[in-house]
Design a protein around this motif. Structure first.
Motif, mmCIF file in Angstrom:
data_model
loop_
_atom_site.group_PDB
_atom_site.id
_atom_site.type_symbol
_atom_site.label_atom_id
_atom_site.label_comp_id
_atom_site.label_asym_id
_atom_site.label_seq_id
_atom_site.Cartn_x
_atom_site.Cartn_y
_atom_site.Cartn_z
ATOM 1 N N GLY A 1 0.830 -1.206 0.000
ATOM 2 C CA GLY A 1 0.000 0.000 0.000
ATOM 3 C C GLY A 1 0.864 1.255 0.000
ATOM 4 N N HIS A 2 1.925 1.193 0.797
ATOM 5 C CA HIS A 2 2.947 2.250 0.735
ATOM 6 C C HIS A 2 3.473 2.391 -0.692
ATOM 7 N N GLY A 3 3.804 1.279 -1.302
ATOM 8 C CA GLY A 3 4.314 1.325 -2.666
ATOM 9 C C GLY A 3 3.307 1.942 -3.623
ATOM 10 N N ALA A 4 2.064 1.531 -3.518
ATOM 11 C CA ALA A 4 1.040 2.040 -4.433
ATOM 12 C C ALA A 4 0.879 3.557 -4.282
ATOM 13 N N LEU A 5 0.782 4.005 -3.041
ATOM 14 C CA LEU A 5 0.560 5.433 -2.816
ATOM 15 C C LEU A 5 1.763 6.263 -3.265
ATOM 16 N N THR A 6 2.954 5.783 -2.971
ATOM 17 C CA THR A 6 4.140 6.595 -3.290
ATOM 18 C C THR A 6 4.468 6.553 -4.777
ATOM 19 N N LEU A 7 4.349 5.391 -5.412
ATOM 20 C CA LEU A 7 4.611 5.342 -6.854
ATOM 21 C C LEU A 7 3.599 6.212 -7.601
ATOM 22 N N TYR A 8 2.382 6.242 -7.096
ATOM 23 C CA TYR A 8 1.339 7.073 -7.713
ATOM 24 C C TYR A 8 1.630 8.555 -7.511
ATOM 25 N N LEU A 9 1.880 8.928 -6.266
ATOM 26 C CA LEU A 9 2.030 10.363 -5.959
ATOM 27 C C LEU A 9 3.349 10.929 -6.469
ATOM 28 N N ALA A 10 4.383 10.098 -6.543
ATOM 29 C CA ALA A 10 5.699 10.603 -6.944
ATOM 30 C C ALA A 10 5.908 10.597 -8.450
ATOM 31 N N SER A 11 4.971 9.978 -9.185
ATOM 32 C CA SER A 11 5.191 9.838 -10.627
ATOM 33 C C SER A 11 5.126 11.191 -11.327
ATOM 34 N N LYS A 12 6.216 11.542 -11.946
ATOM 35 C CA LYS A 12 6.241 12.802 -12.694
ATOM 36 C C LYS A 12 5.505 12.676 -14.023
ATOM 37 N N THR A 13 5.309 11.440 -14.460
ATOM 38 C CA THR A 13 4.670 11.225 -15.758
ATOM 39 C C THR A 13 3.197 10.858 -15.633
ATOM 40 N N LYS A 14 2.672 10.925 -14.412
ATOM 41 C CA LYS A 14 1.269 10.508 -14.195
ATOM 42 C C LYS A 14 1.041 9.106 -14.755
ATOM 43 N N GLN A 15 1.938 8.226 -14.375
ATOM 44 C CA GLN A 15 1.895 6.869 -14.918
ATOM 45 C C GLN A 15 0.613 6.124 -14.549
ATOM 46 N N TYR A 16 0.116 6.403 -13.349
ATOM 47 C CA TYR A 16 -1.061 5.669 -12.873
ATOM 48 C C TYR A 16 -2.259 6.611 -12.782
ATOM 49 N N ARG A 17 -3.419 6.100 -13.124
ATOM 50 C CA ARG A 17 -4.629 6.915 -13.116
ATOM 51 C C ARG A 17 -5.252 7.020 -11.733
ATOM 52 N N SER A 18 -4.988 6.052 -10.883
ATOM 53 C CA SER A 18 -5.568 6.033 -9.543
ATOM 54 C C SER A 18 -4.733 5.090 -8.688
ATOM 55 N N ALA A 19 -4.883 5.246 -7.361
ATOM 56 C CA ALA A 19 -4.176 4.374 -6.424
ATOM 57 C C ALA A 19 -5.117 3.995 -5.295
ATOM 58 N N SER A 20 -4.952 2.760 -4.806
ATOM 59 C CA SER A 20 -5.709 2.374 -3.614
ATOM 60 C C SER A 20 -4.864 1.451 -2.771
ATOM 61 N N ALA A 21 -5.266 1.312 -1.516
ATOM 62 C CA ALA A 21 -4.435 0.539 -0.600
ATOM 63 C C ALA A 21 -5.271 -0.082 0.507
#
Lengths: 292, 292
Positions: free
Chosen positions: B158-178
């Motif tokens: 869940g940490h990974g999901a939230l941080t990879l989502y929020l830190a992505s400079k390219t908006k790689q992910y459309r949404s995150a959940s945990a």
């Protein structure tokens, strides 16, 4: 009931709208060994008793396997049905050789009562499941209505479900279903090994109570059976399951597809991925009879 | 893409209306080690590419845990969404001490790129997940549309999901959940141990990219986040998760409950029984964005 052994709560998990609790107790039927089981009880918000499905797992499995991987709880909670998960054998009987093979002994009790002297003290999973568990759970005051029981299982546990259902003289279970069951064990290597190991009369003795195909050949009672298997199942391909034998015997006994339904599914295998796919179908199948 | 390593199929299981396949390949990002992942692809009956949810598992888990116990496939198949299950760390890096603890090293990669010299060759799960896996899967011709990705996970995942989502400079992910995420790891023992072990700058360095609470404090982009946790979760009670810190920071950054929703569930714990209960909610949450 006052002589029933005390249940000790090992763990508890909220899951969907229900509670899964693991218990242990000293099992007289299993020769005084500690027996574990899991019991899912839906949160019904009152003291009414709920009907119960008994899930019998396969070779090498435990009381946890179906609970963790089966995917049963969402639909069971919605249908207000409890699920009881027994173990697959006694643990720690100390019989020489019981831990040598994965398909015999520990983790492989085959849901029978052993008659060979070295196994008969401990390897009595049939009586453990049909008599002892309902007694100790009822004595503990857990709100399960054991007059409304059905039984299902996987592989060796599918064998257990079909045979405990068909052999019950008291009509203990209202319906039975199975995922990839060992359907004619007197004619497959797993069954031959188990019966010759546990039973004094070997496969001949097994024909009386422990072979689903033999049992349905002699049955004329109204029955409700659902079986699913996959064509990608390696154990099916190896001839361990033989569902066609069971189906043929059922039809020869006059059972139609509403009484005995056997479904073949392209490409599905022997895993819990297969089971979870059809989990909802099976719980709903039993709900027809448990809620009647 | 032609320089991508070959994927080797390890196993395959039909599940619901889809296929779960385990692959392995030589991972350059993980220092040349074999990397395993599972990939669920719905059977869509044509060659159209499907969107994908990336599931990141927790401490001690592997690429199998979420696949076996999460209960995601029924709804993913119905929604026509693929699910990618990476492993939780490199395996066999050979760094002294990496197998000493269950909450650091093997099985505990924390979805970051290590900067300490002894770990930086192998412990690069962030780049493995955000760059390498999409590249090798695309190069293999598997019909996944990585322009439509979302990410979710459990605990460390869940940490990974939230941080990879929020830190992505390219908006790689459309949404995150945990599910029960480690939400403010610079302030909890698990996170402090991981960051001080993997990063030259320790928790200070981690604040830049690897702390969801710190990241959302600095965020003003439109976001879509769902978090569930249970009040019966012992790790929550011990202060390892700290979802309240994340929620407070989100509200202070101006995010309302439609952008950041944090749900507390009475009595549920840290197990996959909890995850499976809310699995359908999470897949449907992401479907809103993946199918748009």
């Amino acid at each position: 009931m006052s002589n029933q052994p005390a249940l000790e709560k090992v763990s508890s998990n909220r899951v969907f709208e229900g509670e899964l609790t693991k218990y242990k107790f000293k099992s007289a039927v299993l020769g005084g060994l500690d027996a574990h089981f899991n019991l899912f009880v839906p949160l019904i918000g009152n003291d009414a008793k709920v009907p119960v499905l008994v899930y019998l797992a396969g070779l090498t499995c435990t009381e946890d396997t179906g609970a963790q991987k089966g995917g049963f709880f969402g639909v069971a909670a919605a249908q207000n049905i409890a699920i009881l998960f027994p173990d697959t054998s006694p643990r720690g009987a100390g019989v020489p050789g019981e831990d040598a093979d994965w398909d015999f002994g520990t983790g492989a009790g085959f849901y029978l009562d052993a008659t060979k002297p070295e196994y008969s003290k401990h390897y009595n999973m049939a009586t453990h499941i049909t008599e002892e568990l309902p007694q100790v759970i009822t004595a503990a005051g857990i709100p399960i209505d054991f007059t409304r029981q059905s039984v299902f299982g996987h592989s060796m546990g599918g064998h257990g479900a079909l045979t405990l259902y068909l052999a019950s003289k008291t009509k203990q279970y209202r319906s039975a279903s199975a995922f990839a069951p060992i359907s004619n064990p007197t004619n497959c290597p797993w069954g031959e090994k188990a019966f010759n190991g546990y039973l004094q009369g070997g496969t001949t003795e097994a024909l009386e109570k422990y072979d689903a195909t033999a049992l349905i050949s002699k049955s004329s009672d109204p029955i409700h059976i659902l079986i699913d298997y996959g064509t990608g199942d390696n154990f099916y391909k190896q001839g361990q399951l033989l569902p066609e034998n069971f189906l043929k015997a059922a039809r020869e006994s006059g059972y139609d597809e509403f009484q005995v339904r056997v479904r073949s599914h392209d490409s599905y295998d022997h895993s819990y991925y297969f089971i979870s796919t059809f989990a909802s179908d099976h719980v709903h199948f039993h709900a027809n009879f448990l809620k009647a």
